[in-house]
Design a protein around this motif. Structure first.
Motif, PDB file in Angstrom:
ATOM      1  N   ASP A  75     -86.543  67.288  34.910  1.00 36.94           N
ATOM      2  CA  ASP A  75     -87.130  66.198  34.121  1.00 36.94           C
ATOM      3  C   ASP A  75     -86.471  64.855  34.465  1.00 36.94           C
ATOM      4  O   ASP A  75     -86.255  64.024  33.606  1.00 36.94           O
ATOM      5  N   TYR A  76     -86.118  64.706  35.740  1.00 40.89           N
ATOM      6  CA  TYR A  76     -85.519  63.470  36.271  1.00 40.89           C
ATOM      7  C   TYR A  76     -84.141  63.171  35.685  1.00 40.89           C
ATOM      8  O   TYR A  76     -83.678  62.035  35.726  1.00 40.89           O
ATOM      9  N   ASP A  77     -83.489  64.206  35.153  1.00 35.66           N
ATOM     10  CA  ASP A  77     -82.122  64.035  34.650  1.00 35.66           C
ATOM     11  C   ASP A  77     -81.152  64.159  35.824  1.00 35.66           C
ATOM     12  O   ASP A  77     -80.771  65.256  36.231  1.00 35.66           O
ATOM     13  N   VAL A  78     -80.745  63.026  36.352  1.00 36.54           N
ATOM     14  CA  VAL A  78     -79.791  63.001  37.463  1.00 36.54           C
ATOM     15  C   VAL A  78     -78.427  62.516  36.974  1.00 36.54           C
ATOM     16  O   VAL A  78     -77.587  62.089  37.775  1.00 36.54           O
ATOM     17  N   PHE A  79     -78.212  62.612  35.685  1.00 34.94           N
ATOM     18  CA  PHE A  79     -76.971  62.134  35.083  1.00 34.94           C
ATOM     19  C   PHE A  79     -76.060  63.272  34.628  1.00 34.94           C
ATOM     20  O   PHE A  79     -74.839  63.149  34.679  1.00 34.94           O
ATOM     21  N   THR A  80     -76.643  64.364  34.152  1.00 30.74           N
ATOM     22  CA  THR A  80     -75.858  65.434  33.539  1.00 30.74           C
ATOM     23  C   THR A  80     -75.026  66.193  34.561  1.00 30.74           C
ATOM     24  O   THR A  80     -73.837  66.447  34.360  1.00 30.74           O
ATOM     25  N   ARG A  97     -79.634  58.150  30.557  1.00 32.23           N
ATOM     26  CA  ARG A  97     -80.427  59.147  29.834  1.00 32.23           C
ATOM     27  C   ARG A  97     -81.891  59.030  30.255  1.00 32.23           C
ATOM     28  O   ARG A  97     -82.340  57.985  30.730  1.00 32.23           O
ATOM     29  N   VAL A  98     -82.592  60.142  30.070  1.00 39.91           N
ATOM     30  CA  VAL A  98     -83.991  60.207  30.470  1.00 39.91           C
ATOM     31  C   VAL A  98     -84.869  59.657  29.358  1.00 39.91           C
ATOM     32  O   VAL A  98     -84.865  60.165  28.236  1.00 39.91           O
ATOM     33  N   THR A  99     -85.599  58.618  29.676  1.00 40.79           N
ATOM     34  CA  THR A  99     -86.551  58.006  28.760  1.00 40.79           C
ATOM     35  C   THR A  99     -87.932  58.037  29.421  1.00 40.79           C
ATOM     36  O   THR A  99     -88.036  58.290  30.630  1.00 40.79           O
TER      37      THR A  99
END
Length: 299
Positions: free
Chosen positions: A262-267, A206-208
């Motif tokens: 937003d640097y979300d490379v997980f979804t 997750r993006v933190t």
């Protein structure tokens, strides 16, 4: 060209089109003979990489027997045996060997490449950027630039530095885009020291705030590599310049999309749309490849 080589080069093109779309579209800007050689280099690297990362993927050019380590060693032996003999009964390998020998590619490049592939079977993390770059990416990425140079026919040996940087840049972009997929394979290609300094943990998926600052630092490093790679474009003949420049711009745009997400490379896997690839391809032919400003961006 013999039927064996015709079949082999056709299969290399299919592999490139299916799994390496940036290489494939960039190579469309080259004369046919050079285009086939790009496909051959990509196919060899793809087949070896699949033994390590996608062992369930079936390909007639690769043995299905044994562990991944055993299969990789067999594939390595088959390659160097075919290279020494100058041919192979297997079509893809025959095309790869024909291309390498015709272009005069240094066989030592492939020693480094296979060593890096073997390292993927035993290493899951890398302590620092320098260790990752010099201990792994040297053979898995920088050397790919060296393999491609004989195909691209640069005007001067000075092109080797930018070519190596482009190989590193492409792979670092892959690492940043594919964090989730690599985690699924038990690997983390982000330097442990950088993660620790930012207190960022990719395993959270997750993006933190910590993840954002760590990724922003990696993206900036990646753009520096692209900036150095771009300095090599004038050292190439016009068709090679269009090919490499198009691939460089397309792949660097993945970084723009990582930032936009937003640097979300997980979804979901971040991609450059086909329409954007086609637009840049047409522009490269009609106007030229745009120069990209890779200077650090304001926060």
């Amino acid at each position: 060209m013999s039927n064996l080589l015709d079949v082999g080069y056709s299969r290399c093109a299919d592999l490139t089109k299916r799994y390496g779309t940036t290489y494939y579209w960039g190579a469309r800007l080259l004369p046919v003979a050079q285009r086939r050689d790009v496909h051959a280099v990509y196919a060899l690297c793809r087949l070896a990489d699949d033994i390590v990362d996608e062992p369930e993927r079936d390909n007639p050019a690769v043995s299905r027997r044994g562990t991944a380590a055993e299969r990789l060693e067999v594939f390595r032996h088959q390659f160097f045996t075919a290279l020494s003999r100058g041919t192979s009964p297997e079509p893809v390998m025959a095309a790869v060997v024909d291309s390498i020998r015709r272009r005069g590619t240094d066989p030592e490049c492939f020693e480094r490449f296979f060593d890096a592939m073997a390292a993927d079977l035993t290493r899951t993390t890398w302590a620092t950027w320098e260790e990752l770059r010099d201990g792994y990416m040297e053979g898995s990425a920088a050397v790919i630039g060296e393999m491609m140079l004989p195909v691209l026919q640069p005007y001067t040996p000075a092109a080797i530095g930018p070519a190596r940087s482009l190989g590193l840049a492409f792979q670092l972009t892959n690492f940043l885009r594919d964090v989730g997929e690599d985690l699924d394979r038990g690997r983390v290609y982000l330097p442990q020291a950088d993660l620790a300094r930012h207190r960022a943990d990719p395993r959270l998926r997750r993006v933190t705030p910590a993840w954002r600052t760590m990724m922003a630092e990696q993206v900036a490093r990646n753009r520096q590599l692209y900036a150095h790679a771009q300095t090599g474009l004038p050292l190439l003949p016009p068709p090679s310049q269009r090919c490499v420049g198009t691939a460089l711009v397309l792949y660097s745009r993945i970084l723009d999309r990582i930032e936009a997400a937003d640097y979300d490379v997980f979804t979901e896997r971040i991609r450059v749309p086909d329409r954007e690839k086609l637009h840049l391809l047409v522009r490269a032919v009609t106007i030229g490849v745009p120069e990209v400003d890779f200077q650090p961006r304001a926060a």
